[in-house]
Write a protein that holds these residues in place. Structure first.
Motif, PDB file in Angstrom:
ATOM      1  N   VAL A  99     -20.781  13.551 -36.308  1.00  0.00           N
ATOM      2  CA  VAL A  99     -20.342  13.706 -34.921  1.00  0.00           C
ATOM      3  C   VAL A  99     -21.404  14.438 -34.106  1.00  0.00           C
ATOM      4  O   VAL A  99     -21.681  14.071 -32.955  1.00  0.00           O
ATOM      5  CB  VAL A  99     -18.989  14.451 -34.854  1.00  0.00           C
ATOM      6  CG1 VAL A  99     -18.678  14.869 -33.405  1.00  0.00           C
ATOM      7  CG2 VAL A  99     -17.870  13.567 -35.386  1.00  0.00           C
ATOM      8  N   GLU A 100     -22.020  15.460 -34.695  1.00  0.00           N
ATOM      9  CA  GLU A 100     -23.072  16.184 -33.963  1.00  0.00           C
ATOM     10  C   GLU A 100     -24.219  15.250 -33.586  1.00  0.00           C
ATOM     11  O   GLU A 100     -24.813  15.378 -32.519  1.00  0.00           O
ATOM     12  CB  GLU A 100     -23.585  17.355 -34.806  1.00  0.00           C
ATOM     13  CG  GLU A 100     -22.583  18.495 -34.974  1.00  0.00           C
ATOM     14  CD  GLU A 100     -22.137  19.061 -33.640  1.00  0.00           C
ATOM     15  OE1 GLU A 100     -23.001  19.294 -32.771  1.00  0.00           O
ATOM     16  OE2 GLU A 100     -20.913  19.265 -33.454  1.00  0.00           O
ATOM     17  N   GLY A 101     -24.521  14.292 -34.465  1.00  0.00           N
ATOM     18  CA  GLY A 101     -25.556  13.316 -34.148  1.00  0.00           C
ATOM     19  C   GLY A 101     -25.168  12.418 -32.990  1.00  0.00           C
ATOM     20  O   GLY A 101     -26.003  12.096 -32.120  1.00  0.00           O
ATOM     21  N   VAL A 102     -23.899  12.008 -32.950  1.00  0.00           N
ATOM     22  CA  VAL A 102     -23.435  11.174 -31.843  1.00  0.00           C
ATOM     23  C   VAL A 102     -23.442  11.982 -30.543  1.00  0.00           C
ATOM     24  O   VAL A 102     -23.818  11.476 -29.479  1.00  0.00           O
ATOM     25  CB  VAL A 102     -22.025  10.623 -32.116  1.00  0.00           C
ATOM     26  CG1 VAL A 102     -21.567   9.717 -30.966  1.00  0.00           C
ATOM     27  CG2 VAL A 102     -21.988   9.853 -33.418  1.00  0.00           C
ATOM     28  N   LYS A 103     -23.044  13.235 -30.619  1.00  0.00           N
ATOM     29  CA  LYS A 103     -23.051  14.097 -29.433  1.00  0.00           C
ATOM     30  C   LYS A 103     -24.470  14.241 -28.882  1.00  0.00           C
ATOM     31  O   LYS A 103     -24.687  14.196 -27.662  1.00  0.00           O
ATOM     32  CB  LYS A 103     -22.465  15.466 -29.772  1.00  0.00           C
ATOM     33  CG  LYS A 103     -20.965  15.438 -30.038  1.00  0.00           C
ATOM     34  CD  LYS A 103     -20.456  16.746 -30.616  1.00  0.00           C
ATOM     35  CE  LYS A 103     -20.560  17.879 -29.608  1.00  0.00           C
ATOM     36  NZ  LYS A 103     -19.940  19.119 -30.157  1.00  0.00           N
ATOM     37  N   ALA A 104     -25.439  14.390 -29.783  1.00  0.00           N
ATOM     38  CA  ALA A 104     -26.831  14.505 -29.341  1.00  0.00           C
ATOM     39  C   ALA A 104     -27.288  13.218 -28.653  1.00  0.00           C
ATOM     40  O   ALA A 104     -28.001  13.256 -27.639  1.00  0.00           O
ATOM     41  CB  ALA A 104     -27.728  14.826 -30.537  1.00  0.00           C
ATOM     42  N   GLU A 105     -26.849  12.064 -29.190  1.00  0.00           N
ATOM     43  CA  GLU A 105     -27.213  10.789 -28.564  1.00  0.00           C
ATOM     44  C   GLU A 105     -26.559  10.651 -27.200  1.00  0.00           C
ATOM     45  O   GLU A 105     -27.184  10.171 -26.239  1.00  0.00           O
ATOM     46  CB  GLU A 105     -26.812   9.633 -29.468  1.00  0.00           C
ATOM     47  CG  GLU A 105     -27.290   8.277 -28.956  1.00  0.00           C
ATOM     48  CD  GLU A 105     -27.038   7.148 -29.943  1.00  0.00           C
ATOM     49  OE1 GLU A 105     -27.251   5.979 -29.546  1.00  0.00           O
ATOM     50  OE2 GLU A 105     -26.629   7.420 -31.097  1.00  0.00           O
ATOM     51  N   ALA A 106     -25.311  11.065 -27.075  1.00  0.00           N
ATOM     52  CA  ALA A 106     -24.626  11.001 -25.788  1.00  0.00           C
ATOM     53  C   ALA A 106     -25.311  11.892 -24.764  1.00  0.00           C
ATOM     54  O   ALA A 106     -25.466  11.521 -23.596  1.00  0.00           O
ATOM     55  CB  ALA A 106     -23.162  11.396 -25.959  1.00  0.00           C
ATOM     56  N   ALA A 107     -25.742  13.090 -25.205  1.00  0.00           N
ATOM     57  CA  ALA A 107     -26.449  13.995 -24.289  1.00  0.00           C
ATOM     58  C   ALA A 107     -27.778  13.392 -23.867  1.00  0.00           C
ATOM     59  O   ALA A 107     -28.185  13.503 -22.691  1.00  0.00           O
ATOM     60  CB  ALA A 107     -26.657  15.347 -24.969  1.00  0.00           C
ATOM     61  N   ALA A 108     -28.458  12.732 -24.812  1.00  0.00           N
ATOM     62  CA  ALA A 108     -29.741  12.097 -24.483  1.00  0.00           C
ATOM     63  C   ALA A 108     -29.574  10.962 -23.488  1.00  0.00           C
ATOM     64  O   ALA A 108     -30.521  10.603 -22.774  1.00  0.00           O
ATOM     65  CB  ALA A 108     -30.397  11.587 -25.766  1.00  0.00           C
TER      66      ALA A 108
END
Length: 400
Positions: A40-49
């Motif tokens: 989930v943290e990886g998806v959150k980072a992608e969403a922020a990017a």
């Protein structure tokens, strides 16, 4: 929409929207599996990017969790192992026809607008509306964000669901969903015609004039959005989609199937005729579709029929939906014929394994008679000197 296999309260729960399936055929696999929290943290980072504010991203994912029931539903696709006659009889009832015609009248102005702006006939949308949610009555009670996250984390089809999860973040930022309370199908679809987040962003329409898009509560919004999406998927106005036909015994069966197209006039020259009414325009390309072989129902599939696969990739589903659209427009019940017995799910898996061992790409050994399996069957029927009508029988299995 387009992620179906839904046979609950007569619907079908999830065969994967075709438009989405097209995405998983190429490109690298999306990150998947492992610890869910870390993922989930990886998806959150992608969403922020992608430009989403950290507060938005954190709020969206604050309560997300995996849902084992979603995975169970994703693995349960046995309904698509049924043959066309069985499947269509299960989905089409007199009650569903009556409700469809009543809704055609109730929302007549909306259907008039859809036909004028997008060229999609009311019967086509009514059929999808019926099969997806029983005209809005059964929309699913899975938490949408949890469903999308579960399927994106699962390594079976992450390249389909991760983009839809990220689209859901965008939809949330627009005020279109509530991560805590929005529910729908197990595969992440929302509303009366079951649309995935990216579909909603691209095709969501306000059909009732209240200034917002409400695909769950407003039939007018849902129908107009569905009509727009079908148009964008390539629907051709004022053209047929599927028509029941009669086929002569002298037909070269190897010329049947969706991989062979001839013009209507060429099919007529070979003895193909409409069972009820005239065929489409003479120059229109079409394919002869025999869902249960030469002794079962027979249809002529026009270019618009292929758009159905952009909604759902199950051949038995799209053929049933296209036929039901005709029924809602007044067509009679098809002639079921006297098709030879088909294969059980277990036998179909064995057949697909044998076909693949012979070098055919049967689309995997999933027990479902899809178009790739049908093409492989047809090739083996030709090799063995059998009628090449793409309908696998126990005799063919034994011969292989």
């Amino acid at each position: 929409m387009r992620l179906k296999a839904r046979l609950a309260a007569p619907l079908i729960l999830a065969a994967l929207p075709a438009f989405a399936q097209a995405q998983d055929a190429t490109g690298p696999k999306s990150p998947c599996g492992g610890d869910f929290g870390a993922w989930v943290e990886g998806v959150k980072a992608e969403a922020a990017a992608m430009g989403h504010a950290s507060d938005t991203v954190n709020a969206f994912f604050s309560g997300v969790r995996p849902d084992q029931a979603v995975l169970q539903a994703d693995r349960a696709q046995g309904v698509f192992q049924r043959d066309f006659v069985d499947f269509s009889r299960r989905l089409i009832s007199e009650n569903r026809i009556a409700n469809g015609r009543a809704n055609a009248g109730k929302y007549g102005a909306t259907f008039d607008r859809i036909e004028a702006e997008y060229g999609v006939p009311r019967g086509v949308l009514l059929a999808f509306w019926a099969f997806e949610t029983d005209y809005g009555a059964v929309q699913g009670d899975f938490n949408t964000v949890n469903a999308l996250a579960t399927l994106a984390h699962d390594c079976r089809r992450p390249e389909l669901f991760r983009p839809q999860l990220l689209a859901a973040v965008e939809l949330y930022a627009q005020g279109g969903i509530n991560p805590a309370s929005t529910t729908g199908a197990w595969a992440g679809e929302i509303g009366q015609v079951q649309m995935l987040p990216r579909d909603i962003i691209e095709n969501g329409m306000d059909g009732d004039g209240d200034g917002r898009v409400d695909l769950k509560g407003s039939a007018r919004d849902a129908l107009l959005s569905g009509g727009k999406m079908l148009s964008h998927l390539g629907w051709r106005a004022n053209e047929p989609w599927l028509q029941e036909i009669t086929v002569p015994e002298s037909m070269d069966w190897s010329q049947t199937g969706l991989d062979t197209e001839k013009t209507v006039s060429e099919w007529q020259a070979l003895g193909v005729a409409g069972r009820n009414g005239n065929l489409g325009p003479a120059g229109l390309p079409a394919s002869v579709l025999l869902p249960m072989g030469k002794d079962g129902p027979a249809f002529l599939a026009y270019p618009n029929f292929r758009v159905y696969f952009e909604w759902n990739q199950s051949l038995v589903y799209v053929t049933t939906a296209a036929y039901f659209a005709n029924r809602l427009n007044g067509a009679p019940v098809y002639d079921a014929g006297n098709a030879a017995s088909g294969l059980s799910g277990e036998q179909m898996v064995r057949l697909q394994e044998k076909l693949q061992a012979r070098g055919h790409d049967a689309g995997g050994a999933d027990g479902i008679l899809g178009e790739m399996t049908r093409q492989a069957v047809q090739a083996e029927q030709q090799r063995l000197g059998l009628p090449a009508d793409a309908w696998p029988t126990p005799a063919l299995l034994e011969a292989l």
